[in-house]
Design an enzyme around this catalytic site. Structure first.
Site, mmCIF file in Angstrom:
data_model
loop_
_atom_site.group_PDB
_atom_site.id
_atom_site.type_symbol
_atom_site.label_atom_id
_atom_site.label_comp_id
_atom_site.label_asym_id
_atom_site.label_seq_id
_atom_site.Cartn_x
_atom_site.Cartn_y
_atom_site.Cartn_z
ATOM 1 N N ASP A 61 0.830 -1.206 0.000
ATOM 2 C CA ASP A 61 0.000 0.000 0.000
ATOM 3 C C ASP A 61 0.865 1.256 0.000
ATOM 4 O O ASP A 61 1.436 1.634 1.015
ATOM 5 C CB ASP A 61 -0.925 0.003 1.225
ATOM 6 C CG ASP A 61 -1.960 1.110 1.182
ATOM 7 O OD1 ASP A 61 -1.980 1.865 0.182
ATOM 8 O OD2 ASP A 61 -2.749 1.228 2.132
ATOM 9 N N ASP A 270 -1.887 5.482 -5.664
ATOM 10 C CA ASP A 270 -2.151 4.625 -4.509
ATOM 11 C C ASP A 270 -2.329 3.169 -4.943
ATOM 12 O O ASP A 270 -3.324 2.823 -5.556
ATOM 13 C CB ASP A 270 -3.416 5.128 -3.803
ATOM 14 C CG ASP A 270 -3.702 4.392 -2.507
ATOM 15 O OD1 ASP A 270 -2.898 3.525 -2.122
ATOM 16 O OD2 ASP A 270 -4.740 4.679 -1.884
#
Length: 416
Positions: A61, A270
């Site tokens: 992440d 992201d």
């Protein structure tokens, strides 16, 4: 005694295979400005932690800082890290400089628990939270052992969907915060590539030596040093300058893509988010242009109550008998110095399990941030498939190039 991370043992380059799995997003901690998904296809990497080594699987992440592992083993959570079985595991006291000086960018500040240990709280998309302690241990990455890596050892008592949650041990935070995985390792850059066929891929930590492929186009990372209420200072923020449909720039004012005085409106890359989300004015312009280009070849789903993932409201009905979608207009995100083009079936996403009579439902794979109450543009990993993504921390830029990620994997000896 608190261990210090051994930088000298950091390897020059490490290549790890990426896998994907569907994880309901309530199970993955999201900082308040992250997107509340119902389901999220996540990129995971496998490695071992502790002495002796324990197998763990972690979600990659780039939108989070603190790496964490489930540490509270129960019947519901068999896939956990057991700190009691690791002789190299060490807790971090709240008097430690790690706790006092390096947790400022956490969404919820670290605190001191009753045992004087550094306490961390992670927030979740469904408004629940998980508590645990900062600790350090040895991470075995490739052929290297990295000692003293700081992570969160979290209680795993926050999920109602344990079937999916049990497949994963934790999350690897890869943003620019001082305690992120990549910051602690001290790599000057990292890259990943996600295959467009089966969603596997590779994560490369360090210099990629990508001389065999097409050159990367770079876009600079945007930095704002002053703390602003809606600006994530440790995210990978780039400058979105425009959106094209069929190579034609949409009439969207440049100011629409500029963060305002509160920091709202930044564009974040992201890997922990599946789709791409645009603020209202930009989304409306894209939706209108795409609809105009497709209404003659695709049948629009006329159902105001159906909004996929709460943010994607342009959907189409495609007969189950139709194996191939018609030719779709390309959508190009224009950044300062680089472009990302989404074409073919990546522009639409078939909604799993959604049927209307003999039709499947396909939605435009861009969503409206405003419908989620999110004050940002977010570039998700669905649109990063078959794009080599290089995060150059040393030169503060992101490089990208269209590549066949399965071939890139073969080049680096990773079977995708």
């Amino acid at each position: 005694m608190e261990s210090q991370h051994c930088l000298s043992s950091s390897p020059k380059m490490v290549i790890l295979p990426l896998k994907t799995q569907v994880i309901p997003s309530g199970l993955v901690p999201r900082s308040p400005n992250k997107l509340p998904f119902h389901h999220n296809v996540s990129l995971t990497v496998s490695l071992t932690v502790g002495t002796p080594p324990q197998n763990v699987s972690m979600v990659i992440d780039t939108g989070s800082e603190l790496s964490w592992l489930h540490c509270n083993k129960t019947l519901s959570y068999p896939t956990t890290f057991d700190p009691n079985r690791s002789t190299s595991y060490q807790t971090i006291p709240c008097s430690s400089p790690i706790c006092t000086n390096r947790t400022h960018d956490f969404p919820i500040p670290a605190s001191c628990d009753s045992n004087n240990l550094c306490h961390a709280t992670l927030s979740y998309a469904d408004a629940s939270s998980s508590d645990g302690n900062l600790a350090s241990d040895v991470f075995h990455i490739g052929s290297s052992d990295i000692s003293g890596l700081v992570f969160g050892c979290m209680d795993s008592v926050f999920s109602s969907n344990t079937d999916e949650d049990s497949k994963n041990t934790g999350l690897m935070g890869m943003n620019r915060g001082s305690l992120s995985f990549v910051s602690q390792l001290g790599f000057p850059k990292f890259s990943y590539c996600i295959s467009g066929t089966d969603f596997s891929g590779l994560l490369l930590l360090g210099e990629s030596n990508l001389t065999w492929s097409v050159p990367l186009n770079y876009t600079p990372l945007i930095q704002i040093s002053a703390p602003l209420p809606y600006f994530d200072r440790v995210a990978y923020t780039v400058q979105l300058e425009g959106i094209k449909v069929l190579d034609r720039l949409l009439p969207i004012p440049r100011s629409t893509f500029e963060p305002d005085h509160t920091g709202a409106g930044q564009t974040m890359v992201d890997s922990g988010t599946q789709f791409t989300f645009l603020l209202g004015p930009a989304y409306t312009a894209l939706r209108t242009a795409f609809l105009n280009q497709t209404d003659s070849v695709l049948k629009v789903l006329e159902d105001p109550d159906f909004v996929f993932q709460g943010a994607m409201d342009l959907c189409y009905l495609v007969p189950l008998s139709q194996r191939v979608l018609p030719q779709l207009p390309t959508v190009t995100l224009v950044f300062h110095g680089a472009e990302m083009t989404v074409s073919g079936d990546k522009v639409l996403y078939r909604v799993p399990g959604e049927l209307r009579g003999n039709d499947s439902v396909h939605c435009l794979s861009f969503g409206n941030s405003d419908l989620l109450g999110v004050e940002a543009y977010v570039i998700g990993h669905h649109h990063q498939q078959n794009v080599w993504m290089e995060f150059d921390l040393e030169k503060s830029r992101i490089g990208l190039a269209q590549v066949r990620c399965d071939l890139a994997g073969q080049r680096y000896g990773v079977a995708l």
